[in-house]
Write a protein that holds these residues in place. Structure first.
Motif, PDB file in Angstrom:
ATOM      1  N   LEU A   1       9.790  -9.562  11.255  1.00 16.67           N
ATOM      2  CA  LEU A   1      10.012  -9.518   9.817  1.00 16.67           C
ATOM      3  C   LEU A   1       8.889  -8.723   9.171  1.00 16.67           C
ATOM      4  CD1 LEU A   1      10.478 -12.881  10.713  1.00 16.67           C
ATOM      5  CD2 LEU A   1      11.953 -12.497   8.743  1.00 16.67           C
ATOM      6  N   ALA A   2       9.191  -8.091   8.040  1.00 15.60           N
ATOM      7  CA  ALA A   2       8.218  -7.214   7.410  1.00 15.60           C
ATOM      8  C   ALA A   2       7.989  -7.588   5.960  1.00 15.60           C
ATOM      9  CB  ALA A   2       8.685  -5.759   7.494  1.00 15.60           C
ATOM     10  N   ALA A   3       6.729  -7.625   5.563  1.00 18.50           N
ATOM     11  CA  ALA A   3       6.357  -7.569   4.166  1.00 18.50           C
ATOM     12  C   ALA A   3       6.324  -6.085   3.797  1.00 18.50           C
ATOM     13  CB  ALA A   3       4.981  -8.208   3.957  1.00 18.50           C
ATOM     14  N   PRO A   4       6.159  -5.740   2.527  1.00 16.64           N
ATOM     15  CA  PRO A   4       5.978  -4.317   2.229  1.00 16.64           C
ATOM     16  C   PRO A   4       4.828  -3.696   3.034  1.00 16.64           C
ATOM     17  CG  PRO A   4       6.453  -5.493   0.210  1.00 16.64           C
ATOM     18  CD  PRO A   4       6.285  -6.537   1.292  1.00 16.64           C
TER      19      PRO A   4
ATOM     20  N   ALA B   1       5.220  -0.499   6.339  1.00 16.84           N
ATOM     21  CA  ALA B   1       4.212   0.557   6.404  1.00 16.84           C
ATOM     22  C   ALA B   1       3.702   1.010   5.042  1.00 16.84           C
ATOM     23  CB  ALA B   1       4.762   1.762   7.167  1.00 16.84           C
ATOM     24  N   ALA B   2       3.907   0.201   3.997  1.00 19.67           N
ATOM     25  CA  ALA B   2       3.351   0.559   2.690  1.00 19.67           C
ATOM     26  C   ALA B   2       1.846   0.325   2.686  1.00 19.67           C
ATOM     27  CB  ALA B   2       4.012  -0.264   1.588  1.00 19.67           C
ATOM     28  N   PRO B   3       1.103   1.074   1.878  1.00 18.72           N
ATOM     29  CA  PRO B   3      -0.338   0.791   1.751  1.00 18.72           C
ATOM     30  C   PRO B   3      -0.578  -0.581   1.146  1.00 18.72           C
ATOM     31  CG  PRO B   3       0.233   2.947   0.817  1.00 18.72           C
ATOM     32  CD  PRO B   3       1.522   2.235   1.082  1.00 18.72           C
ATOM     33  N   VAL B   4      -1.733  -1.156   1.440  1.00 21.03           N
ATOM     34  CA  VAL B   4      -2.131  -2.426   0.837  1.00 21.03           C
ATOM     35  C   VAL B   4      -2.567  -2.176  -0.600  1.00 21.03           C
ATOM     36  CG1 VAL B   4      -3.810  -4.311   0.900  1.00 21.03           C
ATOM     37  CG2 VAL B   4      -2.831  -3.441   3.033  1.00 21.03           C
ATOM     38  N   THR B   5      -1.863  -2.773  -1.541  1.00 23.39           N
ATOM     39  CA  THR B   5      -2.238  -2.732  -2.955  1.00 23.39           C
ATOM     40  C   THR B   5      -1.914  -4.093  -3.562  1.00 23.39           C
ATOM     41  OG1 THR B   5      -0.101  -2.043  -3.890  1.00 23.39           O
ATOM     42  CG2 THR B   5      -1.539  -0.296  -3.038  1.00 23.39           C
ATOM     43  N   PRO B   6      -2.519  -4.441  -4.716  1.00 28.11           N
ATOM     44  CA  PRO B   6      -2.175  -5.717  -5.359  1.00 28.11           C
ATOM     45  C   PRO B   6      -0.704  -5.824  -5.757  1.00 28.11           C
ATOM     46  CG  PRO B   6      -4.243  -4.868  -6.228  1.00 28.11           C
ATOM     47  CD  PRO B   6      -3.644  -3.774  -5.396  1.00 28.11           C
ATOM     48  N   ALA B   7      -0.012  -4.688  -5.846  1.00 21.84           N
ATOM     49  CA  ALA B   7       1.381  -4.711  -6.301  1.00 21.84           C
ATOM     50  C   ALA B   7       2.347  -5.206  -5.243  1.00 21.84           C
ATOM     51  CB  ALA B   7       1.791  -3.305  -6.761  1.00 21.84           C
ATOM     52  N   VAL B   8       1.929  -5.249  -3.976  1.00 21.19           N
ATOM     53  CA  VAL B   8       2.857  -5.616  -2.912  1.00 21.19           C
ATOM     54  C   VAL B   8       2.319  -6.787  -2.105  1.00 21.19           C
ATOM     55  CG1 VAL B   8       3.660  -3.237  -2.742  1.00 21.19           C
ATOM     56  CG2 VAL B   8       1.915  -4.051  -1.143  1.00 21.19           C
ATOM     57  N   LEU B   9       3.221  -7.487  -1.450  1.00 23.91           N
ATOM     58  CA  LEU B   9       2.861  -8.565  -0.536  1.00 23.91           C
ATOM     59  C   LEU B   9       2.393  -7.958   0.788  1.00 23.91           C
ATOM     60  CD1 LEU B   9       2.995 -11.733  -0.264  1.00 23.91           C
ATOM     61  CD2 LEU B   9       5.209 -11.372   0.861  1.00 23.91           C
TER      62      LEU B   9
ATOM     63  N   SER C   1      -1.883 -15.224   7.277  1.00 24.44           N
ATOM     64  CA  SER C   1      -1.832 -15.532   5.856  1.00 24.44           C
ATOM     65  C   SER C   1      -1.230 -14.331   5.146  1.00 24.44           C
ATOM     66  CB  SER C   1      -3.219 -15.889   5.301  1.00 24.44           C
ATOM     67  OG  SER C   1      -4.133 -14.830   5.460  1.00 24.44           O
ATOM     68  N   LEU C   2      -1.073 -14.442   3.846  1.00 28.78           N
ATOM     69  CA  LEU C   2      -0.499 -13.369   3.049  1.00 28.78           C
ATOM     70  C   LEU C   2      -1.401 -13.101   1.857  1.00 28.78           C
ATOM     71  CD1 LEU C   2       3.242 -14.574   2.960  1.00 28.78           C
ATOM     72  CD2 LEU C   2       2.249 -12.888   4.519  1.00 28.78           C
ATOM     73  N   GLU C   3      -1.235 -11.916   1.255  1.00 31.61           N
ATOM     74  CA  GLU C   3      -2.003 -11.577   0.057  1.00 31.61           C
ATOM     75  C   GLU C   3      -1.128 -10.811  -0.918  1.00 31.61           C
ATOM     76  OE1 GLU C   3      -6.123  -9.884   0.319  1.00 31.61           O
ATOM     77  OE2 GLU C   3      -5.256  -8.268  -0.912  1.00 31.61           O
ATOM     78  N   VAL C   4      -1.318 -11.092  -2.220  1.00 34.03           N
ATOM     79  CA  VAL C   4      -0.609 -10.362  -3.269  1.00 34.03           C
ATOM     80  C   VAL C   4      -1.479 -10.410  -4.523  1.00 34.03           C
ATOM     81  CG1 VAL C   4       0.690 -12.333  -4.194  1.00 34.03           C
ATOM     82  CG2 VAL C   4       1.678 -10.022  -4.305  1.00 34.03           C
ATOM     83  N   GLY C   5      -1.284  -9.476  -5.437  1.00 36.76           N
ATOM     84  CA  GLY C   5      -2.134  -9.404  -6.621  1.00 36.76           C
ATOM     85  C   GLY C   5      -1.887 -10.493  -7.640  1.00 36.76           C
ATOM     86  N   ASP C   6      -0.664 -11.008  -7.727  1.00 36.67           N
ATOM     87  CA  ASP C   6      -0.306 -12.028  -8.715  1.00 36.67           C
ATOM     88  C   ASP C   6       0.580 -13.063  -8.035  1.00 36.67           C
ATOM     89  OD1 ASP C   6       0.383 -13.554 -10.884  1.00 36.67           O
ATOM     90  OD2 ASP C   6       1.459 -11.970 -11.949  1.00 36.67           O
ATOM     91  N   LEU C   7       0.131 -14.304  -8.007  1.00 34.97           N
ATOM     92  CA  LEU C   7       0.874 -15.357  -7.319  1.00 34.97           C
ATOM     93  C   LEU C   7       2.031 -15.918  -8.127  1.00 34.97           C
ATOM     94  CD1 LEU C   7      -1.994 -17.438  -5.663  1.00 34.97           C
ATOM     95  CD2 LEU C   7      -0.274 -16.059  -4.485  1.00 34.97           C
ATOM     96  N   ALA C   8       2.045 -15.693  -9.432  1.00 27.05           N
ATOM     97  CA  ALA C   8       3.049 -16.341 -10.277  1.00 27.05           C
ATOM     98  C   ALA C   8       4.485 -16.031  -9.848  1.00 27.05           C
ATOM     99  CB  ALA C   8       2.831 -15.971 -11.743  1.00 27.05           C
ATOM    100  N   PRO C   9       4.866 -14.756  -9.640  1.00 27.24           N
ATOM    101  CA  PRO C   9       6.242 -14.494  -9.216  1.00 27.24           C
ATOM    102  C   PRO C   9       6.584 -15.140  -7.875  1.00 27.24           C
ATOM    103  CG  PRO C   9       5.206 -12.486 -10.021  1.00 27.24           C
ATOM    104  CD  PRO C   9       4.118 -13.503  -9.875  1.00 27.24           C
ATOM    105  N   LEU C  10       5.618 -15.135  -6.952  1.00 25.70           N
ATOM    106  CA  LEU C  10       5.878 -15.725  -5.641  1.00 25.70           C
ATOM    107  C   LEU C  10       6.019 -17.239  -5.750  1.00 25.70           C
ATOM    108  CD1 LEU C  10       6.217 -15.267  -2.623  1.00 25.70           C
ATOM    109  CD2 LEU C  10       3.738 -15.499  -2.373  1.00 25.70           C
ATOM    110  N   LEU C  11       5.229 -17.857  -6.605  1.00 26.63           N
ATOM    111  CA  LEU C  11       5.349 -19.303  -6.796  1.00 26.63           C
ATOM    112  C   LEU C  11       6.743 -19.663  -7.285  1.00 26.63           C
ATOM    113  CD1 LEU C  11       4.209 -22.148  -6.889  1.00 26.63           C
ATOM    114  CD2 LEU C  11       3.274 -21.630  -9.159  1.00 26.63           C
ATOM    115  N   GLY C  12       7.282 -18.862  -8.224  1.00 30.02           N
ATOM    116  CA  GLY C  12       8.643 -19.109  -8.686  1.00 30.02           C
ATOM    117  C   GLY C  12       9.659 -18.959  -7.578  1.00 30.02           C
TER     118      GLY C  12
END
Length: 255
Positions: A45-48, A122-130, A192-203
Motif C-alpha cells: 500500500l502507498a501513501a503519497p 514516489a511524491a516528495p515529502v512535504t507537509p501537504a501529503v501523508l 509511523s506516519l507524518e502529515v502537516g495537519d492532523l485535523a483532516p486525518l482525524l476526521g
C-alpha cells in the motif's frame, strides 16, 4: 563531497501480520491506497510519499507482529553504482521474489533494497501529503544518519543532543537512540506516519470507526491510532517547534 546521482530511495517497511485483509483495511482507512502489487500472502500500500508492505505471518510464529526496514528504487543497477560510489558495499542477492540488493549501513545495519514495481508512493515529502516513516532504533544515531545520506536520503532534522535524526527521500527514515534489533538478520523498524495537519486525518479516522486520540508531544501533536493488534500507530504532525533540534542544511550529497 560527491553529489548523489542515483535513484531516490523509497521507504517501504515490511510488516508481518496474521490477518492480511484486516491490516490492509486499517491502512486504507488511514489514507493509504492499494498498488496492485498483490501476491499470495503479500500486498503493498502507498501513501503519497512512501509505502508499506504487509506480509502474512503464522499466528504465534517468530515473525508475528515484527516489522523490518525495506527500501525500494526504480533501478537496482543504477542504485548499486551510486551507493558503491558513496563508499558503501551493496551486494546483489536473490530472494524468493527476485533480485535485490543488500547494503550494510553503519549505525543502521543490513538493509534490503528491492526494485519498485509501480510509481505509487514516489511524491516528495512535504507537509501537504501523508508520508510513511520507517523508525529505526540504534545506538549510533549520528553515524547512521551520516551513512543514510550516502544511500540517497537527505538529512532534515537532528536533535541537538544526538538522540534523534530524520532523513527524507520518498518517505522518511527516522533514527532514534535505543537498542538496535533485527528481523531475519536485517534491520528492524517501527512504522509511523507524518502529515502537516492532523485535523483532516482525524476526521477520516473517526468516520472509519477507528479508535484514536490526540496527544501534545514536546515536538508537536501526535495522533495515536489503535491498530488491529491493540498497539498504537503514531501519526505525527510535521515538526515546527525546533527547540532542542536543528534543521540540516545538507543537500543530497554524500561525504
Amino acid at each position: 563531497m560527491t553529489a548523489w546521482t542515483g535513484p531516490t530511495p523509497t521507504v517501504r517497511p515490511i510488516q508481518f501480520v496474521t490477518d492480511l485483509p484486516t491490516w490492509r483495511r486499517f491502512y486504507t482507512d488511514l489514507g493509504l491506497v492499494g498498488t496492485g502489487e498483490d501476491a499470495d500472502g503479500w500486498t503493498v500500500l502507498a501513501a503519497p510519499s512512501g509505502r508499506v508492505a504487509l506480509h502474512a505471518a503464522a499466528r504465534g510464529g517468530p515473525l508475528e507482529g515484527r516489522t523490518k526496514l525495506g527500501l525500494e528504487v526504480d533501478d537496482l543497477g543504477a542504485y548499486r553504482d551510486a551507493v558503491e560510489a558513496a563508499g558503501l558495499p551493496a551486494r546483489p542477492v536473490t530472494l524468493g521474489h527476485g533480485s535485490a540488493l543488500e547494503v550494510r549501513v553503519p549505525g543502521i545495519g543490513s538493509v534490503v533494497v528491492d526494485r519498485r514495481q509501480t510509481p505509487a508512493g514516489a511524491a516528495p515529502v512535504t507537509p501537504a501529503v501523508l508520508s510513511v516513516v520507517g523508525l529505526v532504533h540504534t545506538e549510533a544515531v549520528l553515524e547512521g544518519a551520516a551513512a543514510a545520506s550516502r544511500l540517497g536520503f537527505r538529512r532534515r532534522i537532528t536533535s541537538d543532543g544526538g538522540g534523534w535524526a530524520d532523513l527524507v527521500g520518498h518517505g522518511i527514515l527516522g533514527l532514534h537512540a535505543g537498542e538496535a534489533t533485527t528481523v531475519d538478520g536485517t534491520t528492524a523498524c517501527e512504522i509511523s506516519l507524518e502529515v502537516g495537519d492532523l485535523a483532516p486525518l482525524l476526521g477520516k479516522v473517526t468516520e472509519s470507526g477507528l479508535q484514536a486520540h490526540l496527544i501534545d508531544e514536546a515536538y508537536g501533536r501526535t495522533l495515536r491510532v489503535t491498530m488491529p493488534d491493540g498497539s498504537e500507530l503514531w501519526v505525527n504532525e510535521t515538526q515546527r517547534d525546533l527547540y532542542g533540534y536543528h534543521v540540516e542544511e545538507e543537500t543530497q550529497e554524500t561525504r
